[in-house]
Every structure is written in structure tokens, then in C-alpha cells.
Design a protein around this motif. Structure first.
Motif, PDB file in Angstrom:
ATOM      1  N   VAL A  35       0.833  -1.200   0.000  1.00 18.51           N
ATOM      2  CA  VAL A  35       0.000   0.000   0.000  1.00 18.51           C
ATOM      3  C   VAL A  35       0.873   1.258   0.000  1.00 18.51           C
ATOM      4  CG1 VAL A  35      -1.627   1.322   1.400  1.00 18.51           C
ATOM      5  CG2 VAL A  35      -2.000  -1.127   1.038  1.00 18.51           C
ATOM      6  N   ARG A  36       1.922   1.275   0.827  1.00 16.66           N
ATOM      7  CA  ARG A  36       2.781   2.458   0.913  1.00 16.66           C
ATOM      8  C   ARG A  36       3.446   2.767  -0.421  1.00 16.66           C
ATOM      9  NH1 ARG A  36       8.089   3.576   1.552  1.00 16.66           N
ATOM     10  NH2 ARG A  36       8.650   1.387   1.907  1.00 16.66           N
ATOM     11  N   LEU A  37       3.996   1.753  -1.065  1.00 14.84           N
ATOM     12  CA  LEU A  37       4.704   1.977  -2.328  1.00 14.84           C
ATOM     13  C   LEU A  37       3.765   2.474  -3.425  1.00 14.84           C
ATOM     14  CD1 LEU A  37       7.077  -1.133  -2.285  1.00 14.84           C
ATOM     15  CD2 LEU A  37       7.694   1.260  -1.864  1.00 14.84           C
ATOM     16  N   ASP A  38       2.566   1.905  -3.466  1.00 17.23           N
ATOM     17  CA  ASP A  38       1.562   2.340  -4.437  1.00 17.23           C
ATOM     18  C   ASP A  38       1.206   3.806  -4.192  1.00 17.23           C
ATOM     19  OD1 ASP A  38      -0.607   2.674  -6.141  1.00 17.23           O
ATOM     20  OD2 ASP A  38      -1.689   0.906  -5.451  1.00 17.23           O
ATOM     21  N   ALA A  39       0.971   4.157  -2.933  1.00 19.71           N
ATOM     22  CA  ALA A  39       0.589   5.525  -2.586  1.00 19.71           C
ATOM     23  C   ALA A  39       1.710   6.512  -2.899  1.00 19.71           C
ATOM     24  CB  ALA A  39       0.211   5.603  -1.112  1.00 19.71           C
ATOM     25  N   GLU A  40       2.935   6.163  -2.565  1.00 21.84           N
ATOM     26  CA  GLU A  40       4.070   7.053  -2.832  1.00 21.84           C
ATOM     27  C   GLU A  40       4.189   7.372  -4.319  1.00 21.84           C
ATOM     28  OE1 GLU A  40       7.282   6.125   0.744  1.00 21.84           O
ATOM     29  OE2 GLU A  40       7.582   5.281  -1.271  1.00 21.84           O
ATOM     30  N   GLU A  41       4.048   6.349  -5.139  1.00 20.82           N
ATOM     31  CA  GLU A  41       4.183   6.532  -6.580  1.00 20.82           C
ATOM     32  C   GLU A  41       3.155   7.533  -7.096  1.00 20.82           C
ATOM     33  OE1 GLU A  41       3.930   3.914 -10.736  1.00 20.82           O
ATOM     34  OE2 GLU A  41       3.885   2.910  -8.781  1.00 20.82           O
ATOM     35  N   ASN A  42       1.914   7.409  -6.618  1.00 19.84           N
ATOM     36  CA  ASN A  42       0.854   8.291  -7.098  1.00 19.84           C
ATOM     37  C   ASN A  42       0.988   9.708  -6.542  1.00 19.84           C
ATOM     38  OD1 ASN A  42      -1.508   6.909  -8.750  1.00 19.84           O
ATOM     39  ND2 ASN A  42      -0.634   5.363  -7.371  1.00 19.84           N
ATOM     40  N   VAL A  43       1.300   9.840  -5.261  1.00 12.63           N
ATOM     41  CA  VAL A  43       1.454  11.181  -4.668  1.00 12.63           C
ATOM     42  C   VAL A  43       2.620  11.914  -5.335  1.00 12.63           C
ATOM     43  CG1 VAL A  43       2.015  12.438  -2.551  1.00 12.63           C
ATOM     44  CG2 VAL A  43       0.361  10.563  -2.486  1.00 12.63           C
ATOM     45  N   ARG A  44       3.687  11.192  -5.612  1.00 10.36           N
ATOM     46  CA  ARG A  44       4.850  11.794  -6.285  1.00 10.36           C
ATOM     47  C   ARG A  44       4.462  12.343  -7.655  1.00 10.36           C
ATOM     48  NH1 ARG A  44       7.871   7.776  -5.903  1.00 10.36           N
ATOM     49  NH2 ARG A  44       9.048   8.392  -4.044  1.00 10.36           N
ATOM     50  N   GLU A  45       3.538  11.665  -8.329  1.00 11.14           N
ATOM     51  CA  GLU A  45       3.105  12.082  -9.661  1.00 11.14           C
ATOM     52  C   GLU A  45       1.994  13.130  -9.630  1.00 11.14           C
ATOM     53  OE1 GLU A  45       2.050   8.525 -11.690  1.00 11.14           O
ATOM     54  OE2 GLU A  45       4.132   7.801 -11.847  1.00 11.14           O
ATOM     55  N   GLY A  46       1.663  13.595  -8.418  1.00  8.55           N
ATOM     56  CA  GLY A  46       0.663  14.652  -8.296  1.00  8.55           C
ATOM     57  C   GLY A  46      -0.753  14.168  -8.139  1.00  8.55           C
ATOM     58  N   VAL A  47      -0.941  12.858  -7.932  1.00  7.67           N
ATOM     59  CA  VAL A  47      -2.286  12.283  -7.797  1.00  7.67           C
ATOM     60  C   VAL A  47      -2.620  12.094  -6.319  1.00  7.67           C
ATOM     61  CG1 VAL A  47      -3.782  10.325  -8.348  1.00  7.67           C
ATOM     62  CG2 VAL A  47      -2.049  11.092 -10.004  1.00  7.67           C
ATOM     63  N   THR A  48      -3.641  12.767  -5.858  1.00  9.03           N
ATOM     64  CA  THR A  48      -4.062  12.586  -4.469  1.00  9.03           C
ATOM     65  C   THR A  48      -4.564  11.163  -4.270  1.00  9.03           C
ATOM     66  OG1 THR A  48      -4.544  14.908  -4.070  1.00  9.03           O
ATOM     67  CG2 THR A  48      -5.764  13.304  -2.746  1.00  9.03           C
ATOM     68  N   THR A  49      -4.079  10.531  -3.205  1.00 11.01           N
ATOM     69  CA  THR A  49      -4.315   9.107  -2.983  1.00 11.01           C
ATOM     70  C   THR A  49      -5.061   8.891  -1.672  1.00 11.01           C
ATOM     71  OG1 THR A  49      -2.358   8.508  -4.250  1.00 11.01           O
ATOM     72  CG2 THR A  49      -3.176   6.877  -2.677  1.00 11.01           C
ATOM     73  N   VAL A  50      -6.051   8.013  -1.714  1.00 13.70           N
ATOM     74  CA  VAL A  50      -6.853   7.664  -0.544  1.00 13.70           C
ATOM     75  C   VAL A  50      -6.509   6.237  -0.132  1.00 13.70           C
ATOM     76  CG1 VAL A  50      -9.179   7.425   0.395  1.00 13.70           C
ATOM     77  CG2 VAL A  50      -8.713   9.141  -1.388  1.00 13.70           C
ATOM     78  N   ILE A  51      -6.023   6.069   1.090  1.00  8.82           N
ATOM     79  CA  ILE A  51      -5.781   4.742   1.660  1.00  8.82           C
ATOM     80  C   ILE A  51      -6.871   4.490   2.688  1.00  8.82           C
ATOM     81  CG2 ILE A  51      -4.194   3.322   3.024  1.00  8.82           C
ATOM     82  CD1 ILE A  51      -1.895   5.019   1.881  1.00  8.82           C
ATOM     83  N   TYR A  52      -7.607   3.413   2.524  1.00 10.03           N
ATOM     84  CA  TYR A  52      -8.681   3.128   3.474  1.00 10.03           C
ATOM     85  C   TYR A  52      -8.604   1.675   3.922  1.00 10.03           C
ATOM     86  CZ  TYR A  52     -11.154   1.087  -0.568  1.00 10.03           C
ATOM     87  OH  TYR A  52     -11.496   0.342  -1.663  1.00 10.03           O
ATOM     88  N   THR A  53      -8.893   1.475   5.199  1.00  9.49           N
ATOM     89  CA  THR A  53      -8.896   0.113   5.731  1.00  9.49           C
ATOM     90  C   THR A  53     -10.166  -0.608   5.306  1.00  9.49           C
ATOM     91  OG1 THR A  53      -9.826   0.977   7.788  1.00  9.49           O
ATOM     92  CG2 THR A  53      -7.446   0.626   7.727  1.00  9.49           C
ATOM     93  N   ARG A  54     -10.062  -1.920   5.173  1.00  7.83           N
ATOM     94  CA  ARG A  54     -11.215  -2.760   4.841  1.00  7.83           C
ATOM     95  C   ARG A  54     -12.384  -2.420   5.751  1.00  7.83           C
ATOM     96  NH1 ARG A  54     -10.749  -9.363   4.868  1.00  7.83           N
ATOM     97  NH2 ARG A  54     -12.991  -9.840   4.964  1.00  7.83           N
ATOM     98  N   ARG A  55     -13.567  -2.261   5.175  1.00  8.03           N
ATOM     99  CA  ARG A  55     -14.700  -1.706   5.898  1.00  8.03           C
ATOM    100  C   ARG A  55     -15.340  -2.663   6.907  1.00  8.03           C
ATOM    101  NH1 ARG A  55     -14.551   2.991   6.946  1.00  8.03           N
ATOM    102  NH2 ARG A  55     -12.398   2.333   6.940  1.00  8.03           N
ATOM    103  N   GLU A  56     -15.244  -3.970   6.694  1.00  4.65           N
ATOM    104  CA  GLU A  56     -15.851  -4.894   7.655  1.00  4.65           C
ATOM    105  C   GLU A  56     -15.046  -4.877   8.959  1.00  4.65           C
ATOM    106  OE1 GLU A  56     -16.482  -6.256   3.503  1.00  4.65           O
ATOM    107  OE2 GLU A  56     -14.687  -5.958   4.725  1.00  4.65           O
ATOM    108  N   ARG A  57     -15.765  -4.695  10.060  1.00  9.46           N
ATOM    109  CA  ARG A  57     -15.094  -4.671  11.361  1.00  9.46           C
ATOM    110  C   ARG A  57     -14.606  -6.064  11.731  1.00  9.46           C
ATOM    111  NH1 ARG A  57     -14.650  -1.497  15.757  1.00  9.46           N
ATOM    112  NH2 ARG A  57     -16.003   0.121  14.894  1.00  9.46           N
ATOM    113  N   LEU A  58     -13.419  -6.129  12.311  1.00 10.64           N
ATOM    114  CA  LEU A  58     -12.862  -7.397  12.788  1.00 10.64           C
ATOM    115  C   LEU A  58     -13.562  -7.781  14.083  1.00 10.64           C
ATOM    116  CD1 LEU A  58     -10.664  -9.506  12.199  1.00 10.64           C
ATOM    117  CD2 LEU A  58      -9.100  -8.134  13.584  1.00 10.64           C
TER     118      LEU A  58
END
Length: 475
Positions: free
Chosen positions: A346-369
Motif C-alpha cells: 500500500v505504501r509503495l503504491d501511494a508514494e508513486e501516485n502522490v509523487r506524480e501529483g495524484v491525491t491518494t486515498v488509503i482506506y482500511t477494509r470496511r468490515e469490522r474485525l
């Protein structure tokens, strides 16, 4: 039973702003207490601006807060994410150090336990530890003020009943999803009954003092002061409020009681901190005030809260086509090695997009554990582990984002303190009602970064989308 807001509020006459302001100026001008707000997650600054937030509670930090020009400062404990034992230890330390600094500087103080406006958190543990510790330090406390009113979030207390406003309806808090919280759930909407429930009957509902809205709207300050003067034995005081001026009227009476020697602790939501701190209202922050126009990087949005409101807001956020979305499978926390790999992906994917100027949303899986019955402490620990993993993404991020939004109390606290390494931040104001923005300090990973702290239970279904769209447009 749900009621129409207009039906119940129409029973009470409006206050005269001029009359309230005249009384306020007279009382507040001679008020000399230092106000220390212990914030159980970072959202307690959702009504203030121009104040400091400290992320530790060393005696040095507390003394620094006392010595500021402001007479109010916040300490972010993030205790809603703590075990009961850790909560006990932290509040004992803070009470001991605050009492010591107060004596050293010869300045009286108010100690406010700022909690969730929907009544979740370590109550009554936090204020009981403060009470016992201060008592051991020789400081007697007469009572505890309970004031969960928070207008921006639609939390009103009327005739002793706490409500959550949804559109035009008032829903008793005990009938909302918040009351079903697996860690901090409750049944009672009437706050006197809530006190009896949470204290296991040690403070019966019949002994709770209500400051009723009809006295507040009559501007019956003397009568309210008399009610406060008669409280002792750490008994509880529930305050009605349906608008900020109601809190101001109560605070006028409170200051009169304090000047006559009464001492109280406070379990309140964010509205009381703004009022007693005498903090003015200011317009909502704009993108031009927050975002560096020369920054070529994208923003970063971290979504951790699992209340339904956050999930609904995330769905609306996905309507913005220019954003990049990444789901973090938080359930892999049960398999540590796979979870580490997932976090890194997730971190590497987000870094690549933010570096390219794309705002990135990281969200945790919605079902509660859900681990089943009698596993509350274990689930709380796993939620902390997940939050720390989310935090590590920010901590290890190699690209400075244009702005950062964190959704959820635990998430935003951990990202602020551990991810960004903030020791002291300035509260710039709010980007939407009830949604504060920190400006990070020089010591942080990304100095002077606009950091939007978005509570899990605040805002309309479209608010997260609208805030992101505003920051993306830089207008």
C-alpha cells in the motif's frame, strides 16, 4: 423515541445575545484560571483556533502551556485508544504534574476531560482518577460537570436527555450506533441515568444536579450559581444546551461559583472548551490559506474509522474521479507477516501516485474485525495494531504530500504523533464545521503541513468529498 427538533426547541425562548455578552464580559474579564484540556483523541480542537496542542504530558510541556499568552492549551492523550490501566496511569501523571506546576506558578486551573460528544470513552475512569489523584495532592473537588453538547455535530442535551440530530430529527443517543460501540457502549440517553449506569450505581441518578434549559433561557444566573454552590462529594452536574449561547450562560454562573471557592472537574465535548477559553468564531479555512500553490505532489487521505458515517462518506469520496484509491486489508493483522507485506504494498503504491501529483486515498477494509464475545480488550489491541500499521505508512512515506487528511480519532492521533512526529502543533481553525486543521511544528516529519483531522462521527455524507474537492481545486 425520535422527536422533531423544532417541536422541542420551540418550547424555549431565545436568549438575548446582548444581555449574555454584557454578563460574559463582566465575569470573564476577572477570570484568571489556566485551562488545560485533556483530549482523548485529536478532535477536541474542532471548535477552536490559535491554540497549542501538546502531544506529550511531561512536566516541562505542562509548564510551557501554563506560560503561554493564551489561558487555554490542549494535551492530546489519545486515551480512547488506551487500555484501562494505561488510561489510569496517564491521568494520574497529568494530575500530579498539573497540580505541581499550578503550585509552582501560583495559578489556579481548570482541568477538562474532553470526550466524545456521543458519550464514548473511558468514563468515569478518567475523571475519577483525576479526582483521586488531586485529592491526594491536597486539592478538594466538589463535583463534576457533564456537558456533551456539540452543535456542529448535532449533539444537543435537553431536559437531561442527550440527542444526536439527524436532519430534522433528534434521536436519543442511547438509540444510535454510537451507543452500540463494542468497547464503550451504553444504554441510557438520559444523562443522570447514564451516570448511574456507568458508575455502577455509585452515583445514583436521583443525586445528579440538572442545569435545565428553562433556567438558562431565563438567564437565571443566580439560580444556576446556587445549584452549583450546593454540589459536593464529587456529585455530578448535567448541563442542558441546544446552542452555544446556552453554554455561555452556564459558564457565567460557573465562573461565579469558582470565584466563591467551588472546584469542579469537567467531562465535556468541544463546545465548552471554546466557550470557557473565550475563543472567538472564525470563518472556515480555505484552500488558499492551507495549500502551497507551488507544490506539485498530490494529497494523502487516510481513512481508518469504522463507524457507518465514515463508510458512507468514503463511498461519496469515490465520486471524485481524479483521486486514486487503495484498500488496506486490515484483517491480515491476524497473520503478521502477510500484514507487513500488505502495508508495504500500500505504501509503495501511494508514494508513486502522490509523487506524480495524484491525491491518494488509503482506506482500511470496511468490515469490522469481530472476535466474538468477551474479546473487547483483544479487539481494542488489534485496532491499535492496525492503526500503528496505518501510521507506519505515513512515518515511512518518502514524498511530502500537498496536504494530509486523516479520518477517525485513533487514526488521526497516531498519524499526528507517531507518523508525523508532532510534539506541538498550532490549531489553524476548521476546514468544515467540527473538522479541525493542525499546522505541524518544525520538529515534525513534514513541517508546516496542513493536517486535517476529520472525526469519524462528524459531517454530512458528502463532507469528506467536499473537503477533498475544495483542497484539490485550491480555491
Amino acid at each position: 423515541m425520535n422527536i422533531q427538533a423544532k417541536d422541542i426547541l420551540s418550547r424555549y425562548p431565545a436568549l438575548s445575545k446582548q444581555a449574555v455578552d454584557t454578563l460574559w464580559e463582566k465575569e470573564r474579564s476577572s477570570f484568571t484560571h489556566q485551562i488545560i484540556v485533556l483530549d482523548d483523541d485529536p478532535t477536541g480542537v474542532q471548535t477552536v483556533h490559535g491554540v497549542s496542542v501538546y502531544t506529550d504530558w511531561t512536566q516541562e510541556s505542562i509548564e510551557q502551556g501554563f506560560l503561554e499568552d493564551n489561558d487555554i492549551f490542549f494535551i492530546l492523550t489519545n486515551s480512547r485508544a488506551f487500555s484501562e490501566e494505561e488510561t489510569r496511569r496517564v491521568h494520574q501523571d497529568i494530575a500530579e504534574r498539573t497540580a505541581a506546576v499550578s503550585k509552582q506558578l501560583n495559578r489556579p486551573y481548570l482541568l477538562i476531560s474532553r470526550g466524545d460528544s456521543t458519550l464514548r470513552g473511558h468514563y468515569p475512569l478518567e475523571t475519577e482518577v483525576l479526582y483521586q489523584t488531586l485529592k491526594e495532592q491536597g486539592d478538594s473537588i466538589d463535583g463534576e460537570v457533564i456537558l456533551p453538547f456539540f452543535y456542529e455535530g448535532g449533539r444537543l442535551t435537553i431536559e437531561g436527555v442527550h440527542y444526536v440530530r439527524q436532519e430534522d430529527e433528534l434521536i436519543p443517543a442511547g438509540e444510535t450506533e454510537f451507543a452500540k460501540d463494542r468497547t464503550f457502549g451504553y444504554r441510557s440517553s438520559h444523562l443522570a441515568d447514564y451516570v448511574e449506569e456507568k458508575t455502577g450505581g455509585r452515583f445514583p441518578a436521583k443525586d445528579v444536579t440538572l442545569i435545565p434549559l428553562h433556567l438558562i433561557r431565563k438567564l437565571a444566573v443566580d439560580e444556576i450559581t446556587d445549584l452549583l454552590m450546593n454540589v459536593n462529594g464529587f456529585n455530578k452536574i448535567v448541563v442542558d444546551a441546544a446552542e452555544e449561547q446556552d453554554v455561555r450562560v452556564f459558564a457565567i454562573a460557573l465562573m461565579r461559583a469558582l470565584k466563591q471557592g467551588k472546584r469542579f472537574l469537567y467531562r465535556t465535548a468541544a463546545a465548552f472548551t471554546k466557550v470557557i477559553g473565550d475563543i472567538t468564531s472564525r470563518p472556515l479555512l480555505t484552500a488558499s490559506e492551507l495549500v502551497d500553490p507551488d507544490s506539485a505532489s498530490g494529497g494523502l487521505i487516510m481513512v481508518g474509522s469504522h463507524v457507518q458515517k465514515t463508510t458512507d462518506q468514503l463511498h461519496k469520496l469515490k465520486e471524485l474521479p481524479q483521486l486514486h484509491f487503495i484498500e488496506l486489508d486490515a484483517h491480515l493483522v491476524l497473520e503478521p507477516e502477510r500484514f507487513r507485506e500488505e502495508v508495504e504494498r500500500v505504501r509503495l503504491d501511494a508514494e508513486e501516485n502522490v509523487r506524480e501529483g495524484v491525491t491518494t486515498v488509503i482506506y482500511t477494509r470496511r468490515e469490522r474485525l469481530d472476535l466474538g464475545e468477551n474479546m473487547k480488550e483483544k479487539e481494542l489491541q488489534l485496532s491499535v495494531d492496525i492503526s500503528r500499521a496505518v501510521t507506519s505508512i505515513v512515518q515511512n512515506f518518502t514524498v511530502r504530500p500537498r496536504y494530509l487528511i486523516a479520518k477517525g480519532g485513533i487514526t488521526s492521533s497516531d498519524i499526528g504523533t507517531r507518523g508525523l512526529g508532532v510534539k506541538r502543533a498550532d490549531v489553524a481553525g476548521q476546514v468544515a464545521p467540527g473538522i479541525p486543521v493542525w499546522t505541524t511544528g518544525e520538529e515534525s516529519k513534514f513541517p508546516h503541513l496542513p493536517y486535517v483531522i476529520f472525526p469519524g462521527n462528524v459531517g454530512a455524507v458528502t463532507t469528506l468529498r467536499d473537503v477533498a474537492a475544495m483542497l484539490e481545486n485550491r480555491t
